[in-house]
Scaffold this active site. Structure first.
Site, short mmCIF file in Angstrom:
data_model
loop_
_atom_site.label_atom_id
_atom_site.label_comp_id
_atom_site.label_asym_id
_atom_site.label_seq_id
_atom_site.Cartn_x
_atom_site.Cartn_y
_atom_site.Cartn_z
N ASP A 50 -54.85 4.77 1.56
CA ASP A 50 -54.24 4.80 0.24
C ASP A 50 -53.15 5.87 0.31
OD1 ASP A 50 -53.46 5.21 -2.37
OD2 ASP A 50 -55.49 5.18 -3.20
N LYS B 1 -36.35 -2.48 1.98
CA LYS B 1 -35.96 -2.41 0.58
C LYS B 1 -37.13 -2.86 -0.31
CE LYS B 1 -34.27 -6.93 -0.61
NZ LYS B 1 -33.41 -7.64 -1.53
N HIS C 211 -27.50 -7.52 0.36
CA HIS C 211 -27.06 -8.57 1.27
C HIS C 211 -25.58 -8.92 1.10
CE1 HIS C 211 -31.21 -8.78 2.05
NE2 HIS C 211 -31.55 -9.65 1.13
#
Length: 480
Positions: free
Chosen positions: A88, A143, A235
């Site tokens: 975690d 990303k 992009h």
């Protein structure tokens, strides 16, 4: 910068969708081709409570589903490289066990970080506290890297506390695609194009990224992001930069990225009326009925699923040449392409013989088909008793046909290999990311100032009619 090939690879988000579809298949394919260090060990980590055997079973199922059978050679060897440690990332105490699982690399460690933006800062602190951010460690960042310039800087600042820029690899998977890289070869390895690649000879450029899919399980993320942040910020602006950049001094990470960032900083702020936004409604894709965005989302929303932009680059090479950008979901077909429209010839000697001349056009297809098509004017065969016939004929290079031998690779194969081996050329630098966000934030601010709301369009169409008008008022027709 210390040069090394990592012999440990640590995958965060190892049980996620990206890992299943792209990362594990890419690594297995690289291993089958003998491109990974024979000694490399791959450690996966995520919240899922798995042991090594369960993670290997998970990986096997992923490979059988997403990696073609002819690329699974040596799969058993690859699976034996895998181990797993649950973590975690919001709890610092777990990083000690992770460091113990990774062990001490003989050469170096590469980390691929695919996690929620809210976990970036605690993850970086945990890596540093656990001794996993030393001089022979580099980190790849998937990303989204923020939702605007401010949040992007927070993430970049957090990463910079443990890693210098020369060991940070920000990933845009479009840069791993063969045809995207071929842009540089097309421009800078052919005398035919570079002398014409400027405002004197090019009328305009179109960049289209069209998707047929809707939300596809990305409901929460997409409704917060929208098409501008999800596609244009990364992009499409990277594609624009590669089309428009100046010739680098050499093909290396510093020089290539220096030229890209110059383009991004030269982008003119978008004026009111130079953008169109849309949101799809129920329609049909490929003959199948699909719901509208609001139906998929289950509520009303002002998030754009389509955006078209008329962009300008204010520098010597491109002054006066519009760049038309268009992206959207639930469009008629899946395609990513770049269209370079050359100017018409200044004078036709064939007009008196009834011939009509169309300007040359270069179309670079990136996906799903990888090809390059150049339209040329040629004479129509015949005796010309009724005039001199001319016709535009495509000169086409289909990349899979032109290169039948080399294996066609997943974009992440190249990026993961470059991360492991330490080549930053196809990764995005901090100043690039921040220049992109600076331009995008200004667009969003303009939308808010003018209370711009998305126009509806029918799924299966090419977006709102206003996007057609955006180009046609300049005498331009979108390439479809």
């Amino acid at each position: 910068m210390t040069k090394f090939t990592a012999d440990r690879l640590l995958l965060f988000g190892a049980t996620g969708d990206l890992s299943r579809r792209m990362l594990l298949p890419s690594l297995c394919a690289l291993d089958a081709d003998g491109l990974l260090d024979p000694q490399i060990e791959i450690v996966g980590t995520a919240r899922s409570d798995l042991d090594d055997a369960a993670f290997r079973n998970f990986a096997r199922e992923s490979l059988e589903q997403f990696l073609p059978a002819d690329r699974r050679g040596g799969m058993a060897t690859f699976l034996n490289r895998l181990s797993y440690q649950s973590l975690d990332a919001s709890k610092p105490e777990g990083f000690g066990d992770l460091a113990a699982k990774v062990g001490t690399p003989a050469e170096g460690l590469a980390i691929f970080l695919s996690t929620a933006p809210s976990l970036f800062e605690p993850t970086i602190h945990g890596l540093a506290a656990g001794g996993l951010a030393g001089e022979r460690t580099r980190i790849g960042l998937e990303k989204p890297l923020g939702t605007d310039l401010k949040s992007s800087r927070v993430i970049n600042d957090a990463v910079a506390t443990a890693f210098p820029e020369d060991r940070i690899y920000r990933i845009d998977h479009y840069l791993g695609k063969e045809t995207v890289q071929n842009l540089l070869a097309l421009r800078f390895a052919n005398m035919l194009f570079e002398p014409l690649w400027n405002a004197a000879h090019i009328d305009h450029v179109q960049i289209t990224v069209a998707e047929t899919v809707g939300l596809e399980g990305r409901v929460a993320f997409y409704d917060d992001a929208g098409a501008l942040r999800d596609m244009v910020q990364n992009h499409m602006l990277q594609l624009l930069a590669l089309v428009a950049m100046e010739l680098p001094v050499s093909y290396d990470s510093t020089n290539v990225r220096d030229e890209k960032v110059k383009v991004l900083r030269s982008l003119r702020p978008v004026a009111h009326g130079e953008t169109v936004t849309g949101q799809y409604r129920a329609g049909a894709i490929g003959g199948q009925a699909v719901p509208g965005y609001d139906d998929e989302l289950g509520k009303d929303s002002d998030t754009e699923t389509f955006v078209a932009i008329k962009a300008h680059i204010d520098n010597w090479r491109w002054k006066g040449v519009p760049f038309y950008l268009r992206t959207g979901k639930r469009l008629p077909k899946r395609t990513t392409e770049i269209v370079v429209q050359f100017r018409p010839i200044p004078h036709s000697i064939f007009t008196g013989r009834g011939a009509r001349i169309a300007p040359n056009r270069l179309v670079i297809g990136i996906q799903p088909a990888e090809n390059i098509t150049l339209s040329l004017m040629t004479k129509v065969p015949g005796l010309d008793r009724e005039g001199f016939g001319l016709r535009s004929v495509p000169l086409e290079i289909t990349m899979p046909d032109a290169f039948a031998g080399p294996q066609r690779r997943i974009a992440y194969e190249r990026l993961l290999l470059d991360l492991v081996e330490g080549d930053q050329t196809l990764f995005v630098r901090r100043d690039e990311v921040e220049a992109q966000w600076d331009w995008i934030d200004a667009i969003r601010a303009g939308w808010e100032e003018h209370s711009l709301e998305p126009k509806t369009y029918t799924a299966g169409s090419w977006g709102p009619s206003a996007s057609i008008a955006l180009a046609e008022r300049d005498g331009v027709t979108w390439h479809e």
